[in-house]
Design a protein around this motif. Structure first.
Motif, PDB file in Angstrom:
ATOM      1  N   HIS A  17     -10.308  51.635   4.783  1.00 27.21           N
ATOM      2  CA  HIS A  17      -9.769  51.872   6.129  1.00 27.21           C
ATOM      3  C   HIS A  17      -8.721  52.970   6.042  1.00 27.21           C
ATOM      4  N   TYR A  18      -8.500  53.625   7.174  1.00 30.76           N
ATOM      5  CA  TYR A  18      -7.528  54.703   7.268  1.00 30.76           C
ATOM      6  C   TYR A  18      -6.674  54.501   8.515  1.00 30.76           C
ATOM      7  N   ASP A  19      -5.442  54.985   8.463  1.00 30.88           N
ATOM      8  CA  ASP A  19      -4.613  55.107   9.658  1.00 30.88           C
ATOM      9  C   ASP A  19      -4.766  56.543  10.123  1.00 30.88           C
ATOM     10  N   VAL A  20      -5.146  56.706  11.388  1.00 31.32           N
ATOM     11  CA  VAL A  20      -5.420  58.032  11.936  1.00 31.32           C
ATOM     12  C   VAL A  20      -4.536  58.222  13.155  1.00 31.32           C
ATOM     13  N   GLY A  21      -3.452  59.007  12.988  1.00 27.92           N
ATOM     14  CA  GLY A  21      -2.487  59.138  14.080  1.00 27.92           C
ATOM     15  C   GLY A  21      -1.947  57.766  14.435  1.00 27.92           C
ATOM     16  N   SER A  22      -2.060  57.381  15.704  1.00 28.11           N
ATOM     17  CA  SER A  22      -1.564  56.070  16.135  1.00 28.11           C
ATOM     18  C   SER A  22      -2.606  54.965  15.962  1.00 28.11           C
ATOM     19  N   ARG A  23      -3.827  55.312  15.578  1.00 25.36           N
ATOM     20  CA  ARG A  23      -4.887  54.316  15.353  1.00 25.36           C
ATOM     21  C   ARG A  23      -4.752  53.733  13.945  1.00 25.36           C
ATOM     22  N   LYS A  24      -4.753  52.431  13.848  1.00 26.94           N
ATOM     23  CA  LYS A  24      -4.578  51.745  12.559  1.00 26.94           C
ATOM     24  C   LYS A  24      -5.886  51.079  12.133  1.00 26.94           C
ATOM     25  N   ASN A  25      -6.105  51.006  10.816  1.00 26.15           N
ATOM     26  CA  ASN A  25      -7.254  50.310  10.233  1.00 26.15           C
ATOM     27  C   ASN A  25      -8.602  50.825  10.724  1.00 26.15           C
ATOM     28  N   VAL A  26      -8.764  52.140  10.792  1.00 25.54           N
ATOM     29  CA  VAL A  26     -10.039  52.738  11.187  1.00 25.54           C
ATOM     30  C   VAL A  26     -10.988  52.625   9.984  1.00 25.54           C
TER      31      VAL A  26
END
Length: 70
Positions: A17-26
């Motif tokens: 998973h990645y944090d992408v900007g304000s999106r968490k757990n992508v």
């Protein structure tokens, strides 16, 4: 440019998973698809042992790397 940060949450510290900007757990598959669609021009996809992962495009900065170590 979107800030992508790996969570090192998979076996052996892989990024599942990645944090992408304000999106968490992508999930990894989602961020890989976004990069392939050109949504993150500062990143590219690498294939390691049959799995695709997000990576920052090379530059002189370590502050924007996917795996910063912070």
């Amino acid at each position: 440019m979107t800030n992508i940060k790996g969570r090192n949450d998979g076996p052996g510290g892989r990024n599942e998973h990645y944090d992408v900007g304000s999106r968490k757990n992508v999930p990894r598959r989602n961020i890989v698809a976004e990069i392939k669609r050109g949504e993150h021009p500062g990143a590219h996809v690498v294939k390691i042992n049959g799995r695709e992962y997000a990576r920052d495009n090379p530059d002189r900065s370590t502050a924007d790397n996917v795996n910063r170590g912070d």
